[in-house]
Design an enzyme around this catalytic site. Structure first.
Site, PDB file in Angstrom:
ATOM      1  N   GLY A  45      12.225  47.264   6.072  1.00  0.00           N
ATOM      2  CA  GLY A  45      12.036  46.082   6.909  1.00  0.00           C
ATOM      3  C   GLY A  45      12.257  44.840   6.066  1.00  0.00           C
ATOM      4  O   GLY A  45      12.008  44.862   4.850  1.00  0.00           O
ATOM      5  N   GLN A  50      11.942  36.127   3.588  1.00  0.00           N
ATOM      6  CA  GLN A  50      12.077  36.856   2.322  1.00  0.00           C
ATOM      7  C   GLN A  50      13.422  36.624   1.636  1.00  0.00           C
ATOM      8  O   GLN A  50      13.594  36.980   0.476  1.00  0.00           O
ATOM      9  CB  GLN A  50      11.886  38.362   2.546  1.00  0.00           C
ATOM     10  N   CYS A  92       5.577  45.658  -0.228  1.00  0.00           N
ATOM     11  CA  CYS A  92       6.420  44.588   0.301  1.00  0.00           C
ATOM     12  C   CYS A  92       7.487  44.256  -0.735  1.00  0.00           C
ATOM     13  O   CYS A  92       7.178  44.158  -1.924  1.00  0.00           O
ATOM     14  CB  CYS A  92       5.554  43.358   0.581  1.00  0.00           C
ATOM     15  N   LEU A  93       8.724  44.085  -0.288  1.00  0.00           N
ATOM     16  CA  LEU A  93       9.811  43.760  -1.226  1.00  0.00           C
ATOM     17  C   LEU A  93       9.546  42.458  -1.973  1.00  0.00           C
ATOM     18  O   LEU A  93      10.064  42.262  -3.069  1.00  0.00           O
ATOM     19  CB  LEU A  93      11.150  43.649  -0.478  1.00  0.00           C
ATOM     20  N   HIS A 134       3.885  44.253   9.933  1.00  0.00           N
ATOM     21  CA  HIS A 134       4.151  43.676   8.610  1.00  0.00           C
ATOM     22  C   HIS A 134       5.205  42.558   8.719  1.00  0.00           C
ATOM     23  O   HIS A 134       5.027  41.473   8.153  1.00  0.00           O
ATOM     24  CB  HIS A 134       4.631  44.794   7.677  1.00  0.00           C
ATOM     25  N   GLU A 135       6.291  42.818   9.462  1.00  0.00           N
ATOM     26  CA  GLU A 135       7.376  41.830   9.554  1.00  0.00           C
ATOM     27  C   GLU A 135       6.956  40.621  10.394  1.00  0.00           C
ATOM     28  O   GLU A 135       7.291  39.485  10.059  1.00  0.00           O
ATOM     29  CB  GLU A 135       8.660  42.467  10.105  1.00  0.00           C
ATOM     30  N   HIS A 138       5.026  38.355   8.339  1.00  0.00           N
ATOM     31  CA  HIS A 138       5.888  37.526   7.487  1.00  0.00           C
ATOM     32  C   HIS A 138       6.325  36.261   8.226  1.00  0.00           C
ATOM     33  O   HIS A 138       6.362  35.170   7.650  1.00  0.00           O
ATOM     34  CB  HIS A 138       7.159  38.288   7.089  1.00  0.00           C
TER      35      HIS A 138
END
Ligand code: NI
Length: 169
Positions: A45, A50, A92-93, A134-135, A138
């Site tokens: 994702g 990001q 998380c990236l 999660h997204e 963000h």
């Protein structure tokens, strides 16, 4: 084009993103770039903040290229229903090399727009539900570490400060 992934500490990750109102070729290119950047980073994702773009866009593929129909584009997404609770390890990236258990809703339904602006609803459970939450977090300037204990969060922040000082973040 593969974009550089912004890491924790960059303010773009902690402010709410802007609603998308124009559905044009530029948006399509941005979404292609987001999938490319997500796959290159081995993620399932990715939200536009990001890659430093404060717009309400996320891409998800919880099968990581296994199932083309699992590629989802979420524009201006919101959660319209949620149920159950489920705890699982999450990363998380933008906070690489850290993971923590996070409790989230086990199943959610979202409403979002697609590439052409068409509104759709989609339900998911387990990993897909987690990715949606999660997204969408963000896009609201919220990171998963806001869902863990202050003690664990401070420990992660302390370790990141050390990495920043060492030039390794
Ligand atoms: Ni993330």
């Amino acid at each position: 084009m593969i974009h550089f992934i912004v890491k924790f500490g960059n303010p773009v990750l902690e402010k709410p993103a802007e609603k998308v109102t124009v559905f044009d070729e530029e948006l399509k290119r941005l979404i292609d770039d987001m999938f490319e950047s997500m796959y290159a980073a081995r993620g399932v994702g990715l939200a536009a903040p990001q890659i430093g773009i404060a717009r309400r866009i996320a891409v998800v593929d919880v099968t990581f290229k296994e199932d083309p129909s699992a590629k989802l584009v979420l524009i201006n997404p919101e959660i319209i229903h949620k149920e159950g609770r489920h705890m699982q390890s999450e990363g998380c990236l933008s906070i690489p090399d850290f993971r923590e258990n996070v409790t989230r809703s086990q199943a959610v339904t979202i409403r979002a727009q697609n590439l052409t602006g068409k509104v759709f609803e989609k339900s998911g459970d387990d990993l897909l539900a987690r990715a949606f939450q999660h997204e969408i977090d963000h896009l609201n300037g919220k990171l998963y570490i806001s869902h863990i204990s202050a003690l664990k969060r401070d420990l992660i922040k302390r370790k990141i400060r050390k990495l920043v000082k060492a030039g390794e973040w």
